[in-house]
Design an enzyme around this catalytic site. Structure first.
Site, mmCIF file in Angstrom:
data_model
loop_
_atom_site.group_PDB
_atom_site.id
_atom_site.type_symbol
_atom_site.label_atom_id
_atom_site.label_comp_id
_atom_site.label_asym_id
_atom_site.label_seq_id
_atom_site.Cartn_x
_atom_site.Cartn_y
_atom_site.Cartn_z
ATOM 1 N N LYS A 13 -25.828 -98.406 -67.092
ATOM 2 C CA LYS A 13 -24.443 -97.959 -67.258
ATOM 3 C C LYS A 13 -23.682 -98.090 -65.938
ATOM 4 C CE LYS A 13 -23.607 -93.898 -64.956
ATOM 5 N NZ LYS A 13 -24.589 -93.960 -63.960
ATOM 6 N N SER A 135 -37.650 -103.936 -65.852
ATOM 7 C CA SER A 135 -36.200 -103.770 -65.874
ATOM 8 C C SER A 135 -35.457 -104.798 -65.032
ATOM 9 C CB SER A 135 -35.834 -102.371 -65.381
ATOM 10 O OG SER A 135 -34.460 -102.131 -65.579
ATOM 11 N N ALA A 141 -29.575 -97.072 -57.758
ATOM 12 C CA ALA A 141 -28.267 -97.654 -57.428
ATOM 13 C C ALA A 141 -27.157 -97.030 -58.263
ATOM 14 C CB ALA A 141 -28.310 -99.171 -57.626
ATOM 15 N N GLY A 144 -28.028 -96.043 -63.925
ATOM 16 C CA GLY A 144 -28.660 -95.480 -65.123
ATOM 17 C C GLY A 144 -30.032 -96.036 -65.439
ATOM 18 N N SER A 146 -33.020 -94.805 -64.802
ATOM 19 C CA SER A 146 -33.972 -93.811 -65.329
ATOM 20 C C SER A 146 -33.636 -93.464 -66.779
ATOM 21 C CB SER A 146 -33.989 -92.550 -64.467
ATOM 22 O OG SER A 146 -32.760 -91.861 -64.560
ATOM 23 N N GLU A 193 -34.923 -87.499 -69.078
ATOM 24 C CA GLU A 193 -33.987 -87.419 -67.949
ATOM 25 C C GLU A 193 -34.096 -86.069 -67.233
ATOM 26 O OE1 GLU A 193 -30.661 -89.792 -66.902
ATOM 27 O OE2 GLU A 193 -32.764 -90.141 -66.600
ATOM 28 N N ASP A 204 -25.660 -90.644 -69.028
ATOM 29 C CA ASP A 204 -26.419 -91.894 -68.860
ATOM 30 C C ASP A 204 -27.267 -92.210 -70.090
ATOM 31 O OD1 ASP A 204 -25.272 -91.747 -66.386
ATOM 32 O OD2 ASP A 204 -27.109 -92.120 -65.254
#
Length: 396
Positions: A13, A135, A141, A144, A146, A193, A204
């Site tokens: 995101k 990923s 960074a 999103g 995680s 999360e 997120d």
């Protein structure tokens, strides 16, 4: 329990508008970023459960029989509740970490164990399976990563344990779950999360579950009408920053100069609302003038964010390079370095974009040409995944 492999992906995101202002009760717009996290779940009868995270160098296996004997009553029955410090300690005992494993890597393992034990323990026997997650998103960074990980885990485990059906039909390349099933995926992903972040906002994981664009204000999350996928250049300045420090800096500036900073936050709110209106129009019939309005909003918001004190020389450089090529950029997320987004109009020539990317790469930044407004969590056929994703999941 499913017998065949399951392939799932979820998007990252970016915050389009409203970062920092959202902390003070204003609107923020979050959009799904089409850099995705991919998960492969392979059931087997080997009596082991394995987790492989090649991006962060984790490969761990547990004996299912040993996990079966654990007292997992610390994982609350019934409603999904917040994770307590005691539960975290219990999970750490189950995980059996090596002394040298870093915090963020430990948290990724704990989120997996929490979701595996919580979702699968309703079955008489815990399932034997191997999970690989790879990923395209850089970690840490503000993109999103995680949440995309938690969403993939929740979707795959719920489907494998037949809590929700696999929506992929024969010969379909990709499919998505029903609204009701997405609600359950999102609920469990939020738990993942919580293990990783403590008290996340839920934005997120919601963006990663539903995709498209979301509006967030004072804890309320709502989906925007499906906007068109907008092409962007995403730039990671690779300058580390502390979100906590930047947020508290804005709060201090607001207390010191309320008459100046409060109107800035109100103005950022108006930018978010205007952007939401334009995206709504674009959902019906996108026109060239819409892109011109989006570019103006990007420029104004970036100036406001600089006035709040969350800019950085690296982000100024991004804006300068983009401007020289007729493009418009702003920071996304906390600022103070981190990432920026540059809108790419549909009429842009390829060489212009390429020249911009090359110049930013020479400055030491990482660039991705991608899109926002991407689809949320999805299940894929093996044949539909491109070679780079297959290699990532195979650890090549």
């Amino acid at each position: 329990m499913l017998s065949e492999a399951l392939l799932v992906s979820a998007p990252g995101k970016v915050i389009l508008h409203g970062e920092h202002a959202v902390v003070h009760g204003k609107v923020a717009l979050a959009v799904a970023l089409n850099l995705r996290t991919f998960l492969r779940l392979q059931p087997h009868n080997g009596g082991k459960v394995g987790l492989n995270l090649p991006n962060i160098g984790i490969k761990q296996t547990w004996d299912v029989a040993r996990l079966q004997l654990l007292d997992t009553s610390f994982l609350e029955q019934g409603d999904i509740t917040a994770i307590t410090p005691e539960q975290m300690e219990n999970l750490k005992e189950v995980a059996v970490f090596r002394e040298d494993s870093a915090d963020h890597r430990q948290l990724a393992v704990l989120a997996f164990l929490y979701l595996y034990l919580s979702i699968c323990r309703k079955h008489r026997a815990l399932p034997s399976l191997d999970i690989v997650v790879w990923s395209e998103l850089p970690t840490g960074a503000g993109l999103g990563s995680s949440a995309a990980y938690s969403v993939c885990l929740a979707a795959a485990l719920l489907t494998a344990c037949e809590e929700i059906p696999n929506p992929l039909k024969d010969k379909e390349p990709v499919s998505r779950w029903t609204e009701e099933d997405l609600e359950l995926i999102n609920k469990w992903a939020f738990q993942g999360e919580r293990v990783i972040h403590g008290s996340p906002s839920g934005v997120d994981n919601a963006v990663s579950t539903w995709g498209g664009a979301l509006r967030y204000q004072q804890g309320k999350i709502s989906s925007l009408k499906r906007p068109p996928a907008l092409k962007i250049l995403l730039t990671n300045t690779k300058i580390p920053r502390s979100t906590k420090t930047l947020v508290s800096g804005v709060r201090s500036r607001l207390l010191k100069f309320p008459g100046i900073v409060a109107p800035l936050l109100t103005s950022i709110d108006a930018i978010s609302v205007e952007c939401e209106r334009v995206l709504g129009e674009m959902a019906a019939a996108p026109a060239p003038e819409h892109y011109l309005v989006l570019e103006e909003l990007i420029d104004m918001n970036q100036h406001h964010l600089n006035a709040l004190g969350v800019g950085h020389a690296s982000l100024d450089r991004l804006c300068q390079v983009a401007r020289a090529h007729g493009l418009h950029s702003k920071l996304t997320g906390a600022g103070g370095g981190g990432c920026g987004i540059t809108l790419l109009r549909p009429d842009l020539e390829g060489p212009e974009v390429e020249a911009t990317k090359q110049e930013l790469t020479r400055d030491g930044f990482d660039c991705w040409e991608t899109s926002i407004g991407a689809p949320g969590v999805s299940v894929h056929s093996a044949a539909s995944l491109d070679a780079a994703v297959r290699q990532g999941l195979d650890g090549l």
